[in-house]
Design an enzyme around this catalytic site. Sequence first.
Site, PDB file in Angstrom:
ATOM      1  N   SER A  80      -9.360 -14.519  -1.207  1.00 41.45           N
ATOM      2  CA  SER A  80      -9.537 -13.080  -1.373  1.00 41.45           C
ATOM      3  C   SER A  80     -10.878 -12.739  -2.030  1.00 41.45           C
ATOM      4  CB  SER A  80      -8.402 -12.528  -2.240  1.00 41.45           C
ATOM      5  OG  SER A  80      -8.610 -11.150  -2.448  1.00 41.45           O
TER       6      SER A  80
ATOM      7  N   HIS B  55       0.834  -1.207   0.000  1.00 42.60           N
ATOM      8  CA  HIS B  55       0.000   0.000   0.000  1.00 42.60           C
ATOM      9  C   HIS B  55       0.872   1.261   0.000  1.00 42.60           C
ATOM     10  CE1 HIS B  55      -2.923   2.916   1.861  1.00 42.60           C
ATOM     11  NE2 HIS B  55      -3.704   2.323   0.981  1.00 42.60           N
TER      12      HIS B  55
HETATM   13  C1  LIG Z   1      -3.101  -3.518   2.161  1.00 43.21           C
HETATM   14  C2  LIG Z   1      -3.496  -2.196   2.740  1.00 43.21           C
HETATM   15  N1  LIG Z   1      -2.773  -1.676   3.733  1.00 43.21           N
HETATM   16  C3  LIG Z   1      -3.097  -0.503   4.308  1.00 43.21           C
HETATM   17  C4  LIG Z   1      -4.184   0.210   3.888  1.00 43.21           C
HETATM   18  C5  LIG Z   1      -4.533   1.503   4.555  1.00 43.21           C
HETATM   19  O1  LIG Z   1      -5.609   1.284   5.411  1.00 43.21           O
HETATM   20  P1  LIG Z   1      -6.518   2.503   5.935  1.00 43.21           P
HETATM   21  O2  LIG Z   1      -7.171   3.086   4.722  1.00 43.21           O
HETATM   22  O3  LIG Z   1      -7.459   1.844   6.885  1.00 43.21           O
HETATM   23  O4  LIG Z   1      -5.603   3.460   6.603  1.00 43.21           O
HETATM   24  C6  LIG Z   1      -4.984  -0.284   2.852  1.00 43.21           C
HETATM   25  C7  LIG Z   1      -6.143   0.468   2.355  1.00 43.21           C
HETATM   26  O5  LIG Z   1      -6.701   0.235   1.342  1.00 43.21           O
HETATM   27  C8  LIG Z   1      -4.633  -1.516   2.269  1.00 43.21           C
HETATM   28  O6  LIG Z   1      -5.339  -2.046   1.260  1.00 43.21           O
END
Ligand SMILES: Cc1ncc(COP(=O)(O)O)c(C=O)c1O
Length: 389
Positions: free
Chosen positions: A323, A120
């Site tokens: 998934s 991300h």
């Molecule tokens: C794999 C992954 N990690 C982290 C995040 C970030 O999460 P948040 O939007 O709850 O901060 C996301 C959001 O889409 C995600 O898909």
Amino acid sequence: MPLSYDDTQRLRDLYKVCVESQHQMLGYPVATDYDYRDLWSFFQFSINNVGDWAEPSNYPMNTFEFEQDVVEYFCRLYHTTLDEAWGYVTNGGTEGNMYGCYLARERFPSGMVYFSQETHYSVMKIVRFLNIDYQVVASNSRGEMDYDALECLLKENIDKSPIIFANIGTTMLGAIDDLQQIQRRLEKVGFDREQYYIHADAACHGMIVPYVDNPPMFSFKHGIDSISVSGHKMLGSPIPCGMVLALKKHTDKVSHQIEYIAAPDKTLSGSRSGLTPLFLWKFIRSTSEQSKKQRVADCLQLAQEVVIKLNQHGISAWRHNNSPIVVFPKPSEQLWRKHHLAVAKNTAHIIIAGQTTANPNRLHQVLDELIKEHRSLMTEKCVGEPVMA
Ligand SMILES: Cc1ncc(COP(=O)(O)O)c(C=O)c1O
């Protein structure tokens, strides 16, 4: 002073957008199949969970007891106990990831964070913010970390303690990094267990993999040091939130007594929402484990039906086993914008959450449009091709 007519109208317009879009989010992971109306009465109070829920607070309007129940539930889900681990309700997955990286940096101040290309985008922000060295590891075409590439990078940086940022479900493709492979490579290169840290980013799939029949490795019993999950994604909360859990041997190191709140603190933020623990708590307490499992099974089943339907019409859609994310070639901009589908490079995806299994009408409408567009593209291609003699 009451709001002006124009301002009231703006709120009405916003309300209309929310009502229309509420259950239609197919491109982003957001569960909306909840009913928290019995918690509305708490919106009139300035509830604040500042500090550590496990310690008495000088601010009485808190939901610490509920937060403890929530933390206990996630401890069970991720195979640990309150004796071994500590955690808290965050503002979302990003805060949990930052907390994991912060603990890792406290443990290994000159460590090196390794995360895959498919990670991300917030993780790049986090490593810059925390000023930690990092290496981006290649991913394979299905979004999983390339373990040979990881091993090479580990060898090149042998003098730095590795901090592995593992994906338990990548954002776009839903890929799950193999914790066993990662640990094997670490051992092969010569790091023993006390010389590295593993954080698991389970933002979306953290509410899925514990409920599948043959789960991949994702939890403390598989060797992680910390894990972060979003509350508003597959669980469902009207206010973004999440949960982070980490081994106590790490969190104890960042606990400080704060005179102003008359309590110790080891969270990242100061004031914290007292409402979000209530939403998570209500979800946990009002659904049996069997129905949580069924809800996940329904999402995965529908995701598989989507893959089959798109494939039957010539669209090369696919998904990872555990998934709810269905990946397919990026459609026209007009189409992905119209339906708020998430896109990256040449791909787009649809994510199946609880509300879509309850009412798949919108999903079918989007699939029909995808199929129609694909068909007309194919026809154009055929018409454009020269006829061979
Ligand atoms: C794999 C992954 N990690 C982290 C995040 C970030 O999460 P948040 O939007 O709850 O901060 C996301 C959001 O889409 C995600 O898909």
